[in-house]
Design an enzyme around this catalytic site. Structure first.
Site, PDB file in Angstrom:
ATOM      1  NE  ARG A  37      -3.838  -2.049   2.145  1.00 43.37           N
ATOM      2  CZ  ARG A  37      -3.259  -2.980   3.266  1.00 43.37           C
ATOM      3  NH1 ARG A  37      -2.462  -2.967   3.875  1.00 43.37           N
ATOM      4  NH2 ARG A  37      -4.097  -4.209   3.020  1.00 43.37           N
ATOM      5  CD  GLN A 101      -5.946  -5.468   7.430  1.00 42.36           C
ATOM      6  OE1 GLN A 101      -6.246  -4.828   6.449  1.00 42.36           O
ATOM      7  NE2 GLN A 101      -5.231  -5.307   8.266  1.00 42.36           N
ATOM      8  CB  ILE A 103      -2.662 -11.416  -0.279  1.00 40.44           C
ATOM      9  CG1 ILE A 103      -1.711 -10.216  -0.413  1.00 40.44           C
ATOM     10  CG2 ILE A 103      -4.021 -10.801   0.329  1.00 40.44           C
ATOM     11  CD1 ILE A 103      -1.941  -9.323  -1.339  1.00 40.44           C
ATOM     12  CG  ASP A 104       2.301 -12.766   3.366  1.00 40.08           C
ATOM     13  OD1 ASP A 104       1.627 -13.678   4.147  1.00 40.08           O
ATOM     14  OD2 ASP A 104       2.537 -11.644   4.183  1.00 40.08           O
ATOM     15  CG  HIS A 119      -7.890  -8.135   1.994  1.00 37.09           C
ATOM     16  ND1 HIS A 119      -7.271  -7.295   2.634  1.00 37.09           N
ATOM     17  CD2 HIS A 119      -9.418  -7.736   2.205  1.00 37.09           C
ATOM     18  CE1 HIS A 119      -8.158  -6.349   3.501  1.00 37.09           C
ATOM     19  NE2 HIS A 119      -9.243  -6.768   3.021  1.00 37.09           N
ATOM     20  CG  ASN A 210       0.139  -0.854  14.239  1.00 37.47           C
ATOM     21  OD1 ASN A 210       0.779  -1.650  13.633  1.00 37.47           O
ATOM     22  ND2 ASN A 210      -0.403   0.334  13.914  1.00 37.47           N
TER      23      ASN A 210
END
Ligand SMILES: [Zn+2]
Length: 234
Positions: A37, A101, A103-104, A119, A210
């Protein structure tokens, strides 16, 4: 990062009946996977945002550009899971679920048997014309399916596309049965992922780990690198 927060987190993990982890890019950066992103693509000399590039319209109207962006910025087939993936896998296999989230595929590679890929993932690849399944090796050579001439794509949710209904249903069920929610490595601003918190069990405790504060109230926020936190947790 307060030591007392870490002790409290460990105690909650120990006593929880069912834990849900909600994770994002910050978990995989330690495996050398950059947050796509934050990347831009160049098309006709103009910089474009990932939101523009990773859309159905780019996939079909500028397939070559889509393909180059995805190959150059998103695929890291040699990446290995790190300690965060491993510890989350260990906890999930015992008493929890992960909704990610990412996608790996690194959570699955870490042996996690309770992974919901919100996702989708980059390694489920298919032809948009004949729906034939394509291997990553084939896709890495060409985005056009030789058999039918169709455009090949990864089964990830593109900007503007909807989350699969079965994924949403399963995610909501997981949220409702969990008495501990741990948000990790995500700034928690992508919708509808961030919306999942609205479906939590009313008795659930919520933590976030985070580097920056996330926009949610009533939760315990541990500000720091997730890797440092998971090194300490049992
Ligand atoms: Zn095809």
């Amino acid at each position: 990062m307060k030591k007392s927060d870490l002790i409290e987190l460990q105690q909650e993990i120990d006593k929880a009946n069912h834990i849900v982890f909600l994770t994002g890019a910050g978990v995989s950066t330690h495996s050398g996977i950059p947050d796509y992103r934050s990347k831009n693509g160049i098309y006709n000399g103009v910089q474009e945002s990932p939101e523009n590039i990773l859309s159905e319209s780019t996939l079909y109207n500028r397939p070559e550009f889509f393909y180059q962006f995805v190959m150059n910025n998103m695929y890291f087939p040699d990446a290995k899971p790190n300690l965060i993936h491993q510890k989350i896998a260990q906890i999930c296999n015992q008493k929890g679920d992960l909704i990610t989230q990412n996608i790996d595929c690194l959570d699955t590679k870490a042996g996690n048997k309770h992974v919901t890929e919100f996702h989708g993932n980059l390694y489920n690849i298919y032809c948009t014309k004949c729906h034939y399944s394509i291997s990553y090796e084939k896709y890495s050579q060409n985005y056009i399916h030789q058999n039918c001439g169709g455009i090949i794509r990864p089964d990830i949710v593109l900007y503007g596309e909807s989350i699969k209904p079965e994924t949403l249903t399963k995610s909501v069920e997981i949220m409702q049965k969990s008495d501990l929610v741990i948000i990790c490595g995500t700034s928690f601003v992508v919708y509808p992922f961030a919306q999942l918190l609205a479906y939590r069990n009313e008795k659930a405790k919520i933590f976030s780990i985070n580097k920056t504060k996330i926009p949610a109230s009533g939760i315990k926020q541990i500000i720091g690198d997730a890797l440092d936190v998971f090194k300490i947790l049992n």
